[in-house]
Scaffold this active site. Structure first.
Site, PDB file in Angstrom:
ATOM      1  N   GLY A  67      -0.653 -55.581  49.131  1.00  0.00           N
ATOM      2  CA  GLY A  67      -1.756 -55.971  50.013  1.00  0.00           C
ATOM      3  C   GLY A  67      -2.152 -54.820  50.911  1.00  0.00           C
ATOM      4  N   ASP A  68      -2.178 -55.104  52.220  1.00  0.00           N
ATOM      5  CA  ASP A  68      -2.545 -54.045  53.161  1.00  0.00           C
ATOM      6  C   ASP A  68      -1.314 -53.536  53.883  1.00  0.00           C
ATOM      7  OD1 ASP A  68      -2.061 -56.395  54.460  1.00  0.00           O
ATOM      8  OD2 ASP A  68      -3.654 -56.125  55.951  1.00  0.00           O
ATOM      9  N   GLU A  69      -0.160 -53.667  53.222  1.00  0.00           N
ATOM     10  CA  GLU A  69       1.083 -53.267  53.855  1.00  0.00           C
ATOM     11  C   GLU A  69       1.565 -51.942  53.273  1.00  0.00           C
ATOM     12  OE1 GLU A  69       5.269 -55.441  55.008  1.00  0.00           O
ATOM     13  OE2 GLU A  69       3.990 -56.317  53.485  1.00  0.00           O
TER      14      GLU A  69
END
Ligand code: C2E
Ligand code: CA
Ligand code: CA
Length: 816
Positions: free
Chosen positions: A448-450
């Site tokens: 994801g955005d991690e």
């Protein structure tokens, strides 16, 4: 000593002068042929199996015995005693039997086991047989006179020759070829010693009165017998020789056939004997770059230096390296097996080239371990890397930091601008992180955005430095995507190895906890892990479990906060606000548990309960009083929302027009099409929908156009600073004007003062909500208020100190 010397001289003298030279030569030839015949037949017996093996074994023993016997007798015949001689026939036959039995017994003992002591014993037994042959044979030798023996010489000849036989058998059983070659000379030496010592030990005295026994056989009669035996040995030798030739031819043929077969095989095949390469196939040549000639005769360790093939269990594959002609190291798998070839078991080593497989594996690993969008290592490979780092021995282990990065508004970007834009942003974030990190740090995308960074050699200060850079880079810079500028932000948390965790899972979890804390502290900050965070997690878990229980045990209740009509000052509706009556902590605010309920999914049953309870309650109020219920975005993600609303209304028998659903922009960020559909369904039921907390979110204005709202609620945060703050005043005015243009009514919430109340009325808000009007009240109190409200319109202090005021109204802004 004296005796030894004379005995020695006597032996030499005996050999040189007392024997016929040509017969001695014949004895040597017969002995050599006999030995060859015995060995050849012995080899044939070894190659054979079953009955043939036993048969040829017996032939071998008999041949050996006959060889010894014939040799002995030819030498005896070569002896020139200078007086008439004869042979005693029974003893002569016995001597032959002794030789055969002795050798047979010795061989039997020898082949029954491989121990050295056994071989030596076998030698002693054979020696005993041969010694018996000699001395019994010699005592069968009669001359015209008397025979006296030098017993000492006889005993010492036996004492010396027996160990020599033992040694000879030890030599035969030896693995080393050179030592094996010593066996024949040793044996010969032992036999010669026995024979000539025996002869020298014998002193003959002529006695013309001696009369030969009647059955004595003259040498003339013995000679043809000996000759016959010798010829038989020669025939046997020729036979053995043929056997050997045939066997060799078969081995050659087998080898050729195997090589032909092996050449077809893709695998490299090496045939070795005592670890020396005998032959190999063309695959080995191709693989190693060595020619067949170079390989043959080479020790296997030159080709495969890192593996002990003798210790490798059969049929078990091992990975190793093959060293080629140019010194190149080729990864291979080897397999050793014993294969019967000709009459022998040979070692075949299969060598499989692993380069192609390793290349494919590396490619697969790269695919599996890299994030295909950003090219950064993915979660699995980051974990792997941490595993490696934490597994280093204490003296080489270096500290490092695990930094976790989470983008603050990425979800909105993704939902608003679409996934391609989201991907674009992620790629650029990845580039930025790479640029910030040092070359030997590792930046990974965990999903994801991690993102995560492993900062090598970092202490707390260095890690903080990196975190600040990351937060700065993400906060400062805006992305221009498709003409729109997007402002992202990042929250960062980190954990240090080894202080904050020893194993990857612990480090990742703790860095994650720190990240969580950073987000909770307000986005765009960084935090280091501390053990208190663990306590907080614990607290969260307790809270979650408690909340589930609250739902089933009826610890939840609804309070109602009135909304008054700005024109009439009378209660128009109430907002249902959930409360948790905690057994230990008292009344818990939804601000503390709605978030957890959303994350854990408890919000679905909880929201349903609120809807039903609020509808049921509202059904007891006068028909013109509406009820507002807050909906979480998570409830919108659940497909059952519309039907859940419908059934709440039906069960309470509440007119749908009286229900108002408050949603925040978060709802609209989920999935436009689905959300729109749900909203349409709800509106089709004639339920009203209002936009809560307006003005706080993201590009709000575009949404009001897109979605069919019935009402806008201006967020508390704008109202708070009214009327002192000119900017807030301007914004609220703009919102009211704009929504009025769209024909939408506005509610002003969080109205706490008379000034704010007046402002709301003056600016044309339709409804007013806030502590100035009333705090949220338990259902019974709200019920009482409704009755009260229907009676009066003047300022009244409430029992519990809260105010229900119509102060604004009393100031004459709006008439009753
Ligand atoms: P909200 O929807 O914005 O609700 C209004 C909040 O502002 C309530 O806080 C209310 O007590 C408070 N408030 C009302 N007048 C004033 C005022 O004059 N000054 C100030 N400072 N505050 C005022 P509450 O009850 O603590 O609820 C907080 C939030 O929890 C709500 O914000 C809403 O987002 C959420 N919430 C409450 N009940 C529910 C529910 O049943 N379902 C869902 N999904 N969310 C709920
Ligand atoms: Ca609300
Ligand atoms: Ca609100």
């Amino acid at each position: 000593m004296e005796h030894g010397n004379t005995a020695g001289l006597r032996v030499i003298d005996c050999i040189l002068h007392a024997h016929d030279r040509s017969l001695m030569l014949l004895a040597c030839v017969v002995c050599a042929i006999g030995i060859y015949a015995s060995f050849a037949v012995g080899r044939h017996a070894a190659r054979a199996s079953g009955k043939a093996k036993v048969y040829w074994g017996v032939v071998n023993v008999v041949a050996s015995g006959c060889t010894a016997w014939a040799t002995h007798f030819i030498v005896l015949l070569a002896f020139e005693p200078e007086m008439p001689a004869a042979f005693e026939p029974y003893l002569t036959a016995t001597s032959l039997a002794c030789a055969i039995v002795g050798i047979g017994a010795g061989v039997t003992v020898s082949i029954a086991g491989a121990q050295r002591s056994r071989q030596f014993l076998a030698g002693l037994i054979i020696g005993t047989g041969v010694a018996a042959l000699h001395y019994i044979g010699q005592s069968a030798y009669l001359v015209q006179g008397s025979v006296s023996w030098d017993v000492e010489l006889v005993v010492s000849s036996i004492a010396v020759s027996l160990p020599l036989f033992g040694l000879a058998m030890l030599a035969i059983a030896n693995r080393d070829r050179r030592i094996r070659k010593l066996a024949a000379p040793l044996m010969l030496l032992a036999i010669a010693l026995l024979h000539f010592c025996g002869m020298a030990a014998m002193t003959l005295r002529y006695d013309p009165t001696f009369v030969f026994p009647a059955d004595a056989v003259s040498p003339k009669t013995v000679t043809p017998v000996v000759a016959g035996v010798s010829i038989a040995l020669i025939v046997l030798a020729v036979l053995g020789w043929r056997f050997d030739l045939a066997a060799k031819a078969r081995i050659r043929q087998d080898r050729r056939r195997l090589r032909d077969l092996a050449d077809v095989a893709l695998e490299g095949l090496l045939i070795t004997q005592s670890d020396v390469i005998i032959t190999s196939n063309s695959s080995v040549e191709r693989l190693s770059g060595f020619g067949q000639d170079e390989l043959t005769g080479t020790h296997i360790s030159a080709l495969l230096p890192h593996i002990d093939l003798a210790g490798l269990p059969e049929k078990e594959e091992r990975e190793t390296e093959l060293v080629g002609a140019t010194g190149q190291r080729i990864p291979v798998r080897v397999l050793r097996s014993q294969v019967p070839l000709g009459y022998k078991l040979q070692t075949v080593i299969a060598v499989r080239d692993q380069r192609e497989r390793l290349r494919t594996e590396a490619k697969m690993r790269a695919l599996a371990f890299n994030d295909s969008l950003t090219g950064l290592p993915n979660r699995a490979s980051f974990y792997e890397l941490l595993t490696q780092q934490t597994a280093l021995p204490a003296n080489t282990a270096k500290p490092f930091a695990v930094v976790m990065v989470d983008l603050d508004r990425f979800k909105q970007v993704n939902d608003t601008f679409g996934h391609p834009t989201g991907d674009d942003v992620l790629v650029r974030i990845a580039e930025r992180l790479r640029a910030i990190a040092r070359a030997d740090d590792v930046v990974a995308r965990l999903g994801g955005d991690e993102f995560a960074v492993m900062q090598r050699g970092a202490d707390a200060q260095a890690a903080c430095g990196l975190c600040v850079s990351i937060v700065d880079a993400c906060n400062r810079e805006t992305f221009i995507v498709g003409g729109q500028s997007i402002h992202l932000g990042a929250s960062v948390g980190f954990a240090l190895y080894p202080e904050d965790g020893h194993v990857p899972a612990e480090l990742l979890r703790n860095a994650d906890l720190a990240l969580y804390a950073a987000k909770a502290d307000g986005k765009g900050v960084h935090r280091r892990y501390e053990s208190a965070l663990n306590d907080k997690t614990q607290e969260r878990q307790t809270l979650e479990a408690g909340l589930r229980r609250a739902l089933t045990d009826g610890q939840l209740e609804l309070h109602y906060q009135p909304l008054v009509d700005a024109r009439t000052g009378r209660i128009a509706s109430a907002e249902a606000l959930v409360r948790w009556r905690h057994p230990d902590r008292g009344l818990v605010s939804p601000a503390e548990f709605i978030g957890i309920a959303e994350e854990s999914g408890i919000i679905i049953p909880l929201g349903d309960w609120v809807l039903r309870t609020a509808c049921a309650q509202a059904a007891t109020w006068p028909a013109h009083i509406g009820v507002a219920v807050n909906l979480s975005p998570v409830q919108f993600r659940d497909k059952g929302l519309a039907s859940s609303v419908r059934s709440a209304l039906q069960d309470a028998a509440l007119a749908p027009q009286r229900l108002e659903l408050e949603i925040t922009e978060g709802v609209l960020l989920i999935d436009e099409a689905r959300t729109l559909q749900t909203l349409d369904e709800l509106r089709a039921m004639h339920v009203r929908i209002s936009m809560d907390d307006f003005g706080t979110g993201y590009s709000s204005l575009s949404y009001i156009r897109k979605f069919p709202f019935d009402k806008i609620k201006i967020d508390r945060s704008f109202v708070r600073n009214i009327p002192e703050d000119a900017e807030s005043v301007a914004i609220v005015r703009a919102i009211i004007t704009m929504t009025a243009c769209l024909g939408l009514p506005t509610t002003m919430e969080g109205v706490e003062t008379a000034d704010q109340f007046r402002f709301a009325v003056a600016e044309g808000c339709s409804a007013i909500q806030g502590y100035f009007v009333s705090r949220p009240l338990p259902a019974s109190k709200f019920q009482a208020l409704l009755e009260h409200d229907s009676l009066i319109g003047s300022l009244k202090p409430e029992n519990d100190g809260r105010l229900l005021t119509a102060d604004g109204r009393a100031n004459g802004q709006t008439a009753r």
